[in-house]
Structures are given as C-alpha cells and as structure tokens.
Design an enzyme around this catalytic site. Structure first.
Site, PDB file in Angstrom:
ATOM      1  CD  GLU A 169      -2.652  -1.112   2.623  1.00 28.12           C
ATOM      2  OE1 GLU A 169      -3.402  -0.138   2.816  1.00 28.12           O
ATOM      3  OE2 GLU A 169      -2.504  -2.032   3.434  1.00 28.12           O
ATOM      4  NE  ARG A 396       4.029  -8.955  10.991  1.00 32.58           N
ATOM      5  CZ  ARG A 396       3.237  -7.910  10.921  1.00 32.58           C
ATOM      6  NH1 ARG A 396       1.966  -8.027  11.289  1.00 32.58           N
ATOM      7  NH2 ARG A 396       3.676  -6.751  10.487  1.00 32.58           N
ATOM      8  CE  LYS A 406       2.890   0.750   6.134  1.00 37.05           C
ATOM      9  NZ  LYS A 406       2.005   0.777   4.946  1.00 37.05           N
TER      10      LYS A 406
END
Length: 927
Positions: A169, A396, A406
C-alpha cells in the site's frame, strides 16, 4: 534419573566430555536424518547433558552447535519448553529408526505436496502446512512455498507458469519485514523463471501519496530486484473491479446497504453470537444496481451507503458475515485517477480479483491473512472459472528490538525522536540503506530466516551476523580513534615521519589483485590512542597499556608507558609519555612479544571525522509484549536514550582520501565507501540523499555511520567482572569496583566506556506532595515525593523535622538520590534521599532546589557532563558499601563562596533548564 522430568543425577565418575560427546553424536545423527521433529528432542537432550555435566564436574562444558536456524529462531510467546529426563529422551530415541528419517521426510514431502495441491481451494492453508512439515528437515532455513511451487509445476496445475506479486500500500515507507517479502516474491519468480509484479494497492486516497510510490520503487530496486515494466496499480483495474461488483449484484451475491456504520457494526454479531441480516439484504437486483450506480456518480455522501457481499451472517468467520466490498470516498482526489471515481473497492475485494486479473499463480501473504482466505476464494470462485490464483500464508518477520508498526514509527517521526523515515535507527529500508547496510546483507539475512508457516521471533544477532558475513571480506581495514588520548614517543626524533604500508585486507581475504593493495599510514612522534586502551589500575586479563606496561602499536613498534600526565583539576589522564623499541617493528625478524596490540592514528597527519554510533532504538526485545504486560507505559517509555552517540574521531589519511574521491566522482553506480575501523566495527559514509552524492554532503562535512559492531570478546569478560563487583557491592564486599574499567583483550574489540562515579548515581527532580510525622521518631518526616514515575510518589524518610515544618516542605521541589538501595528508618522503608546543603556545624540546612522549569523526573547533572553516554541499569547502589561511588561523589558535592551548588568545581544543572540553587548558604557541603 531422580524424579520424572526433573533432570539428571550422575555419579561422581561421570565426566563432562563423555556427556557432551554423547549429545554431539546424537545431534549429528539427528541432523543427518533431516527430520523436522527431532530438533526439539536434541535441544532438550543437549541442554540437560551439558547442564548435568557442569553440575557433576564443575567443568564448563561447551555445547555443540545446533543447525543455524535453530540457533537464532525463538519460540513464539506462549510456547512451552518441554523437559524430559535422559531416560525418557533415550527411550524416544531408541524407538526411532534414524536410518529411515531422511527417506521418510523426503518421500512424505512430495506426497503431502501432491495431496495439498489436489485439495480444494479452501484447504490451501493445509497444503502450506503439509508442505512445510516435509520441507523443514531439508535445510536450515526452510521454505515450504518452494515445495508447493515445484509440485504445481510438476502436476501442471499452473500450466507451467509462476507469477507472484508484491502488493504494498503506498501509504508509508517499507520496513525490514517488507524486505523479506520482496526477496521472497521476486526471488521465487527468478528461481523458477517466472514473473513478479510490483502492484500498488492504491484503494484508499486518504492515506496515499506519490512520495511513497517513488520510495517503494526505489527500495525494491535497491534490494536488487528491478520490476521494469511490471509495475501495476490496483487503480488500473477500477473499471474491471466495478464490473465484477455489478456481476455479483446481478447474480444476487451483493447488495447495497444504506444502514449507518453503527447499525452495521451492531448487527454483525460477535464470535459467540451470529449476526443479524440487514433490513436491506433482500433488495431486488434492479434496486441494487440503481443504488450502486448512484454511489458511483456521487449521489451519496461518504458513509451513507456501502456495497456488501451476500454470504452468511451466521458464519463463525466474522469476515464472511456480508463483508463490505465498496465504500464511498469523495475526498481527497486519488493520486492517479483524480476525481474520476467516488467509490473505491475494499482491500479484501480488490486484492484477490487483482491477482486473478493479472494471472497470479501464487499469492503469498503473511499469517494474519489466514482468516481472509475463505473470502479470497469465495470471490475468485464466483467470478472466474479458468486457472485461478491461490493464497498461501507465511509467518511474518518479527525482529527483536525492532518496531514495524507504521503507527508507532510515525510517533517517533512526529515527536522528533528520529530525524525522519530514513533515520539509520529506523527499521525502514530507507533507514537501512542510509545506515550503510548493503542490500546483499539483507538478502543473506532473509535466506537465513527462511519461510515458515508459524510465527516466531528472530534475534537481532542473526541480522548483525548476516551483515558481518557480507562485509567481512569486502571491506578495507583502516584505523580510527574515537576517543583520542595523546601519546608522545619521547625517543622518536622531532619531525621524523615513517610511512608504514599495511594491507587493506587480511591475508585470508586477499585475492590476487588485493595482495598489492596497501595504504600509507604515517607514524610520527605524537599519536593518538583510545582512552579505553589505557588504565592506571587495570583488572586481571587487561593486556593493554598501563603505567610501566608495554603494548604493540598495530603495524608498528612496541611502546612502553613511562609517564602519565593528568589534569590537576579533574585528575583525568590527558597525555602519556612513552618510549618505543626501534628493534621491534612489525613484519621484521624480532623475538620480543607482548600480549596486547592497540590501534592508533598520527596526531599530525590524522584527520577529524564525525562518526555516529548507533544502537537499537528499543530497550526491550519485544515492545508489543512489554506494552501488553505494562499498560501504563507507552512506546516512548521503551526508547533507548543512547541509540545515537556522536563523536569526532581521528582517522588515518586513507579514509578521507577515499571519501573525497567518492564525493568528487558523484557517481551513483559507484559503491558506497565502507570501512572496517579496526577493533571498532564496520562504518559507511552517511548519505541522506542517495540520488545526489554531492548535494548530500555539500552543506556539511562527511560523516561515518556505524553499520554494525564487531564481536567483543573483552566485553564478555568485563561484563562478568562487573556483575561480580555489583554482587559484592550489594553485599558490602571488599573487591574494588573503582578501577576505571574499560580495556583489555588481545587486540580484541574496543572495551566499554569507563563509567565515572557521578554517572553511576541518579539524581532526579522531585516534588514533595505530602508530609507526615514518623510514628516512632520525633526528628523524622515521612514525605511522599513525586518523581514523575508511573508507579506514583515514593516514600522517603528524612531528618528535616528540626529545620522545616510540614507546611514549609509541602509543595517544595527537591533533588532526590533515586537509585540508592532502599533502607528502613525506624520501621519505614525509605526509597531515596533528599539532597540538602548544610554548614559545618549542621546548625543550618537548606534544600537543594532544581530550576523552576525542570520537569519531574529530569536528571540533575553537572556542567559538561554527558549523562546520556552512560545509561543506568536496574541495580540499586548500596551507599554504605566500601566499593560504592556515593561517598566519593558526596565528598565533591559542595556550595561555593558564591552560593552555587557544585560537583567537583562544576555547577549542578538540569540540561536545558539551568542551574540548581540553595536559598542562602555559601561555602557549604551537600549531603
């Protein structure tokens, strides 16, 4: 064996070497067998035999190494460590046929992959798990995705194609977790002669920006993967996605819901209760088409209507309870399509259908998307009949001492704790690049981590090891002094310069062209060495310079310390007078040997260069776990205050010459200058703007960033000695802790910095919020003092009752010695001491007061002190111990003739707020 699962009991005749040899033999057999199930068993056996050997014999038995992945990968939170006795483990091993393990694993791998690929799309998670189980024993860092791809190619499931994609994104900078995905996605396509698309999931104009698009493309290329013309955007497919939504409506699989957001949320249900269908769920196809068209044309305001898939409101998977697939966003304009669209697809709708549009064969994502896969499959199956993509999930990358959120990273940027998204302490790829880490090291690290189906944490040591391995044979060795101490060679001729020509690479790393690569290093009468390479009263195993001691100068001569010159005011060592032995030059036939070798730089030919010494941003390995356990803390409480230390170093001329040539060339294709500063670490030129070398350094002199440190053998010895001294300090022991430690080792890495006495103590600004009399002592007050700590005010007992009333103390700001060992005063535990000034007769006592603007909890230092250079540990200091720094510090705390509170003739201050004060006393002591 004593009790079940309680460990081992061995006879006195059992030797440590025998036990470790037994564990090594079994471990080797298990590793050769290749079974994924035997590693935990070997770990238990090895742990218990080594521990028992140490207990039984007193020997420090060294454990044989596990395979690389086992050394670095840790159990996820919540996992348990099963313990078993030697009898149980040997029984398990006796029941195993080790000769069949490898064959079983290899045969099972193929069989399980075939079964998984023949299963329906809804069982792709089982396919991934089955493939991983078979693949784990094949290599240290497993990759179950490879097994799936190879089986798909073998069975013709994907018509011989491999097409992956990396779909970020464009709403932020990529971090090290994304780097793993990039290396995997592009690496798989490259390995199997396929294609990898870089596709931007730009479906939320509110958070997206072209700046992020450009940074992501730059990061992917820097990692070594060029997408070339394979750069796509979800916005390229907005019309196709809209048409797919219309198809769902026509087939009765979607409807427009004009309920409010709150109503939709309430009717969704919970994990224990089914959802309630919307009152608009049964609208006719014609009405839904008209409403959807009205949404597209801007006939609704944001949030007034959504398009929902009609699946199952009673599904145990909450994501299948008629999920939203389109929402209205009229502002701001999209960074590519501008104002063309008023509606945008949701991620769960756009992601699988964009994969299908592009012909992706293997859609690889992280494990949190496991619950999204049923929706992924439902949409693809509803709209595509031919070859279709399948989603596979992997664990992950969770790296110790690293933030990847973020939101939390944005907090660091907005609060000014870092210089920006490309700050070398940030885990962003931009920060990694600026720090000087080469892309090959990140690729190496990602291969070491591997691809697993389960979540795990990776130690930072693993990444640092990958960086060292990448740089070790490619980085020239040079000398630099980070904390200079002047040395004068008294028997060296004035003005004489001897040019040494040491190699740029160790002999083990020299290639044919490297064998003649040397640099010129001038040796002169005056040189600089590291402050930590000299100690007046050194501990054991310290082989560096001391009064009357000898060391070898790297590539030079043996020198002997003849005289130590100190500052008459502070007592600090400012210069050493030494002699050199001209018959001991390195590389010549000479027989004299000394244990220590230190690096140096010529005082007259060395150049000044700023260096940034970086450490981890966090003080704890797992910030999320810490914040969950301590809800009163925020991410700002976990930040390492010493994550950046700036120094001005002295470097040999070769370093500056190399940097100057690089800057003058201004060639982006030229490799970034990196150096190994001997005994210090790997360093690289700081380049804030990688697109323009000259502009990046034109406004300021060049700076070196520490990429990674060297393995520090002395630090282990020093840390052990410090621990012993701390234990003795707590017990009031006799051993000395005041030796100005910090050196040692046979030419090993630079030692840790010596900690001055004052810096070992914590003097904090506080405020008295309550005062009450001591129930059992007439001359004592019991004070509640707020130090700005989340645990609340501390209870401190003081003897101020003869000098201050309760009303005079209440609300006063004070300075508290906060890390002294708690003591009981007449039955009440006192959690610190209040600093006061007093005259010689103790007839007058005045509080030491901080500046009015200082905040509660601010640390009180003295003029010129760099308190941040010495972070405090958790241990409390016993003020009565013989090794305690408190008596030495207290002796230097005074009030001068002008009424200024001082430490060692330097004013007491709170940095950024000003000096401390007392009311009226002069020529007084502070205690």
């Amino acid at each position: 064996r004593s009790r079940p699962r309680r460990g081992l009991v061995f006879s006195g005749r059992c030797s440590a070497p025998l036990l470790v040899a037994l564990a090594s033999f079994i471990g080797l057999a298990l590793c050769l067998a290749g079974s994924a199930q035997v590693t935990p068993m070997y770990r238990r056996l090895l742990s218990q035999t080594t521990r028992a050997a140490t207990t039984a014999t007193g020997a420090k038995a060294r454990a044989p190494p596990l395979p690389r992945r086992s050394l670095w990968m840790r159990r996820p939170a919540g996992a348990t460590r099963g313990g078993a006795s030697i009898g149980e483990v040997m029984g398990d091993l006796g029941r195993m046929d080790l000769s069949q393990c490898a064959g079983t694993a290899r045969r099972g791998m193929a069989a399980k992959a075939v079964e998984a690929q023949e299963a329906s799309s809804s069982s792709s998670s089982n396919a991934a798990a089955a493939a991983e189980e078979g693949a784990a024993g094949e290599e240290g860092a497993s990759n179950f995705i490879k097994t799936i791809i190879e089986e798909d190619l073998k069975t013709g499931k994907t018509n011989g194609r491999v097409l992956t994609r990396f779909p970020p994104e464009p709403n932020g900078y990529l971090h090290v977790g994304h780097a793993k995905s990039i290396c995997l996605q592009f690496g798989l396509a490259e390995q199997y002669k396929g294609i990898c698309n870089l596709r931007f999931d730009d479906t939320n104009p509110l958070t997206e920006d072209i700046e992020y698009v450009e940074s992501i493309i730059r990061d992917v290329k820097w990692l070594g993967f060029d997408p070339k013309e394979r750069i796509y955007y979800t916005s390229d497919y907005f019309q196709q996605l809209y048409d797919h939504a219309v198809t769902l409506i026509k087939n009765g699989d979607a409807y427009v819901d004009t309920s409010s957001e709150e109503e939709i949320r309430e009717k969704r249900g919970t994990v224990k209760t089914p959802g309630i269908p919307s009152e608009y769920r049964d609208r006719s196809v014609e009405e839904n088409l008209a409403l959807f068209e009205k949404m597209k044309e801007g006939g609704f305001k944001d949030g007034e209507a959504v398009l929902r898939a009609k699946i199952d409101m009673s599904s145990p998977n909450m994501l299948l309870r008629d999920p939203l697939i389109y929402r209205i966003k009229t502002t701001p304009p999209h960074h590519r399509t501008k104002d063309e669209w008023k509606i945008y697809p949701m991620y769960d709708f756009a992601h699988p259908l964009s994969d299908a549009i592009e012909g992706v064969t293997h859609s690889i994502c992280t494990l949190e998307f496991d619950v999204h896969r049923p929706l992924y499959d439902w949409l693809v199956d509803k709209l595509y009949t031919g070859p279709r993509p399948y989603q596979y999930e992997m664990g992950r990358l969770n790296l110790d001492y690293t933030l990847t959120s973020k939101r939390k990273l944005l907090t660091l940027v907005n609060d000014g704790l870092v210089s920006g998204w490309n700050d070398p302490r940030m885990p962003t790829i931009a920060g990694i690049r600026r720090k000087g880490i080469p892309p090959e090291a990140i690729q190496r690290f990602c291969k070491m981590v591997g691809v697993a189906r389960s979540e795990s944490r990776v130690e930072m040591d693993m990444m640092e090891s990958a960086i060292r391995e990448e740089l070790n044979d490619k980085t020239p060795r040079v000398m630099a002094v980070l904390k200079p101490l002047k040395v004068v060679l008294t028997n060296w001729e004035e003005g004489k310069v001897e040019t040494l020509e040491p190699p740029l690479f160790p002999e083990a790393f020299q290639t044919e062209q490297d064998q003649t690569r040397t640099r010129h290093v001038p040796l002169t009468r005056e040189i600089y060495i590291e402050q930590d390479d000299f100690m007046i009263d050194p501990p054991k195993k310290y082989f560096r310079l001391r009064p009357g001691g000898e060391v070898r100068l790297r590539y030079g001569y043996i020198i002997k310390c003849e005289e130590v010159i100190t500052d008459p005011k502070t007592g600090e060592v400012v210069e050493l007078r030494c002699t050199y032995d001209p018959d001991t030059k390195s590389g010549t036939k000479q027989t004299r040997k000394v244990k220590g070798t230190i690096h140096w730089v010529s005082a007259t030919h060395g150049k000044d260069l700023d260096v940034n010494l970086y450490e981890s941003m966090l003080q704890v390995p797992n910030a999320d776990e810490t914040l969950a356990q301590e809800p009163d803390k925020t991410i700002l409480d976990l930040i390492n205050p010493n994550s950046l230390v700036k120094r001005t170093a002295k470097v040999e001329p070769y370093v500056m010459d190399t940097i100057s040539k690089y800057v003058d060339a201004n060639d982006l294709e030229q490799a970034l200058p990196r150096f190994q500063l001997e005994r210090q670490g790997f360093f690289a030129v700081d380049l804030p703007d990688p697109s323009d070398v000259k502009s990046a350094v034109k406004d300021q002199p060049p700076t070196l960033n520490r990429v990674v440190g060297l393995r520090d053998t002395w630090a282990k010895i020093d840390q052990k000695q410090r621990k012993n001294n701390n234990n003795n300090n707590e017990k009031g022991g006799e051993k000395s802790a005041g030796r100005n430690r910090g050196g040692g080792g046979r030419g090993g890495a630079a030692p840790k910095e010596a900690v001055p006495d004052y810096h070992q103590l914590q003097f904090l600004v506080g405020k008295i919020v309550d005062v009450s009399p001591h129930p059992d002592a007439e001359k004592l007050w019991v004070e509640q003092i707020d130090l700005g700590e989340p645990t609340g005010p501390r209870t401190i007992v003081s003897g101020l009752k003869s000098y201050y009333t309760a009303e005079e103390l209440n609300g006063r700001r004070v300075v508290v010695a906060a890390n002294l060992k708690y003591s009981k005063l007449r039955g009440i535990q006192s959690q610190g001491m209040v600093l006061c000034a007093s005259n010689a007769e103790h007839s007058k006592v005045e509080l030491l007061e901080p500046p009015e603007t200082a905040q509660l909890g601010d640390r009180v230092g003295y003029e010129g002190a760099d308190l941040a250079a010495h972070p405090l540990g958790e241990a409390k200091i016993n003020p009565k111990a013989k090794t305690s720094p408190w008596p030495r510090v207290q002796a230097k705390l005074t009030v001068d003739a002008n009424g200024v509170p001082m430490y060692d003739s330097k004013g007491l201050v709170v940095e950024g707020h000003g000096p401390c004060s007392v009311a009226s006393l002069k020529d007084a002591t502070i205690s």
